[in-house]
Design a protein around this motif. Structure first.
Motif, PDB file in Angstrom:
ATOM      1  N   LYS A  95       0.741  -1.243  -0.200  1.00 50.81           N
ATOM      2  CA  LYS A  95      -0.157  -0.089   0.041  1.00 50.81           C
ATOM      3  C   LYS A  95       0.768   1.231   0.023  1.00 50.81           C
ATOM      4  O   LYS A  95       0.569   2.280  -0.608  1.00 50.81           O
ATOM      5  CB  LYS A  95      -0.844  -0.058   1.158  1.00 50.81           C
ATOM      6  N   GLU A  96       2.055   1.154   0.782  1.00 48.17           N
ATOM      7  CA  GLU A  96       2.993   2.356   1.041  1.00 48.17           C
ATOM      8  C   GLU A  96       3.244   2.633  -0.621  1.00 48.17           C
ATOM      9  O   GLU A  96       3.504   3.875  -0.807  1.00 48.17           O
ATOM     10  CB  GLU A  96       4.012   2.010   1.532  1.00 48.17           C
ATOM     11  N   TRP A  97       3.816   1.605  -1.375  1.00 49.96           N
ATOM     12  CA  TRP A  97       4.264   1.935  -2.680  1.00 49.96           C
ATOM     13  C   TRP A  97       3.094   2.493  -3.708  1.00 49.96           C
ATOM     14  O   TRP A  97       3.369   3.483  -4.545  1.00 49.96           O
ATOM     15  CB  TRP A  97       5.037   0.588  -3.089  1.00 49.96           C
ATOM     16  N   MET A  98       1.875   2.112  -3.677  1.00 51.78           N
ATOM     17  CA  MET A  98       0.992   2.186  -4.588  1.00 51.78           C
ATOM     18  C   MET A  98       0.278   3.704  -4.265  1.00 51.78           C
ATOM     19  O   MET A  98      -0.257   4.408  -4.975  1.00 51.78           O
ATOM     20  CB  MET A  98       0.006   1.275  -4.414  1.00 51.78           C
ATOM     21  N   THR A  99       0.684   4.224  -3.006  1.00 54.63           N
ATOM     22  CA  THR A  99       0.242   5.679  -2.496  1.00 54.63           C
ATOM     23  C   THR A  99       1.456   6.463  -2.434  1.00 54.63           C
ATOM     24  O   THR A  99       1.202   7.572  -1.845  1.00 54.63           O
ATOM     25  CB  THR A  99      -0.642   5.527  -1.293  1.00 54.63           C
ATOM     26  N   TYR A 100       2.635   6.191  -2.802  1.00 56.38           N
ATOM     27  CA  TYR A 100       4.017   6.974  -2.763  1.00 56.38           C
ATOM     28  C   TYR A 100       3.529   8.263  -3.173  1.00 56.38           C
ATOM     29  O   TYR A 100       3.299   8.454  -4.433  1.00 56.38           O
ATOM     30  CB  TYR A 100       4.974   5.935  -3.657  1.00 56.38           C
ATOM     31  N   LYS A 101       4.014   9.296  -2.306  1.00 53.34           N
ATOM     32  CA  LYS A 101       3.647  10.719  -2.501  1.00 53.34           C
ATOM     33  C   LYS A 101       4.452  11.319  -3.968  1.00 53.34           C
ATOM     34  O   LYS A 101       4.172  12.159  -4.730  1.00 53.34           O
ATOM     35  CB  LYS A 101       3.868  11.577  -1.309  1.00 53.34           C
ATOM     36  N   GLU A 102       5.916  10.684  -3.976  1.00 49.86           N
ATOM     37  CA  GLU A 102       6.818  11.162  -4.825  1.00 49.86           C
ATOM     38  C   GLU A 102       6.452  11.103  -6.443  1.00 49.86           C
ATOM     39  O   GLU A 102       6.881  11.873  -7.274  1.00 49.86           O
ATOM     40  CB  GLU A 102       8.197  10.692  -4.611  1.00 49.86           C
ATOM     41  N   ILE A 103       5.808  10.143  -6.547  1.00 53.04           N
ATOM     42  CA  ILE A 103       5.077   9.892  -7.842  1.00 53.04           C
ATOM     43  C   ILE A 103       3.811  10.498  -8.352  1.00 53.04           C
ATOM     44  O   ILE A 103       3.709  10.580  -9.410  1.00 53.04           O
ATOM     45  CB  ILE A 103       4.924   8.238  -7.991  1.00 53.04           C
ATOM     46  N   ARG A 104       3.292  11.028  -7.307  1.00 52.69           N
ATOM     47  CA  ARG A 104       1.846  11.335  -7.486  1.00 52.69           C
ATOM     48  C   ARG A 104       1.963  12.663  -8.696  1.00 52.69           C
ATOM     49  O   ARG A 104       1.106  12.685  -9.752  1.00 52.69           O
ATOM     50  CB  ARG A 104       1.232  11.968  -6.472  1.00 52.69           C
ATOM     51  N   PRO A 105       2.965  13.617  -8.631  1.00 49.39           N
ATOM     52  CA  PRO A 105       2.996  14.762  -9.332  1.00 49.39           C
ATOM     53  C   PRO A 105       3.066  14.434 -10.943  1.00 49.39           C
ATOM     54  O   PRO A 105       2.602  14.851 -11.978  1.00 49.39           O
ATOM     55  CB  PRO A 105       4.133  15.550  -9.136  1.00 49.39           C
ATOM     56  N   MET A 106       4.042  13.329 -11.017  1.00 47.22           N
ATOM     57  CA  MET A 106       4.125  12.503 -12.392  1.00 47.22           C
ATOM     58  C   MET A 106       3.107  11.921 -12.917  1.00 47.22           C
ATOM     59  O   MET A 106       2.756  12.163 -14.167  1.00 47.22           O
ATOM     60  CB  MET A 106       5.392  11.524 -12.593  1.00 47.22           C
TER      61      MET A 106
END
Length: 244
Positions: free
Chosen positions: A76-87
């Motif tokens: 779950k941590e990886w699928m909601t990883y904040k660093e990737i959201r802007p991309m």
């Protein structure tokens, strides 16, 4: 983190983008440790090689662990990883939303027992108003042609194909004359632990069998644009997580 203008242009042009050394190695190791435990137990829900190939065998070789979002906190941590959201917002042009109906998986290529993944578009898995979906592939170890690396055919996310270019399972036909010309344009790039691939759900891709003695284990999940609604009554009409 945001994509550069050049990266975004490349994704839009090719239908996929490789980002090297994105996920922390420690995170990858924790995911892999948990994934191996679920694989060892063949913990349901799974998809087997035998199911994928329509083989009437009692043997079970795991092809993917399905519905992994709620299996482990580290998944779950990886699928909601904040660093990737802007991309993801950049490539979708909208707020990304995790769709948990499918491609919420740990993917495997087991030594000697894995089968080839035929050329296909991932659009076949979903029923949304449009095909504005992007998958995130995470390499948890080295990936190369001999162990089943993904290969892509650039620009195919913008192509419309007649039905006769596919078989009944929506696999892109290898022996179709026009398909063969297109398949000759396939490309690949070796992946290492922590590398990710973003690819559009209409981009044609495939992977060969694992011809090595070591399992290849990867993680894939898919996001859609928030304004892209599921078709009511289909399996895509399922739990979603907004990544705002």
């Amino acid at each position: 983190m945001q994509l550069t203008e050049e990266q975004l242009k490349k994704f839009n042009h090719d239908g996929f983008l490789i980002i090297k050394n994105f996920a922390p190695k420690e995170l990858c190791d924790k995911i892999l440790e948990k994934a191996k435990k679920h694989l060892e137990k063949k913990q349901a829900p799974i998809e087997s090689e035998q199911e994928y190939m329509n083989l009437n065998e009692n043997k079970i070789t795991v092809r993917r662990l399905r519905q992994v979002f709620n299996r482990e906190e580290i998944f779950k941590e990886w699928m909601t990883y904040k660093e990737i959201r802007p991309m993801l917002k950049q490539v979708l042009g909208d707020t990304p939303v995790l769709t948990l109906a499918h491609h919420n998986s740990i993917m495997t290529k087991m030594p000697f027992e894995s089968t080839r993944t035929f050329w296909h578009q991932d659009r076949r898995y979903w029923n949304f108003e449009n095909d504005n979906l992007v998958s995130v592939w995470l390499a948890l170890g080295d990936e190369y042609l001999e162990n089943g690396l993904l290969e892509f055919i650039p620009k195919t996310h913008k192509m419309n194909f007649p039905k006769d270019r596919f078989d009944e399972a929506s696999n892109f036909l290898d022996e179709h004359e026009e398909n063969k010309k297109l398949i000759e344009k396939r490309v690949h790039q070796n992946l290492e632990k922590g590398d990710i691939v973003l690819f559009h759900c209409q981009t044609l891709h495939h992977a060969s069998k694992n011809k090595t003695e070591k399992p290849k284990i990867s993680f894939v999940y898919t996001v859609k644009a928030q304004n892209n609604k599921p078709i009511k009554g289909t399996r895509s009409d399922f739990e979603e997580i907004v990544l705002d």
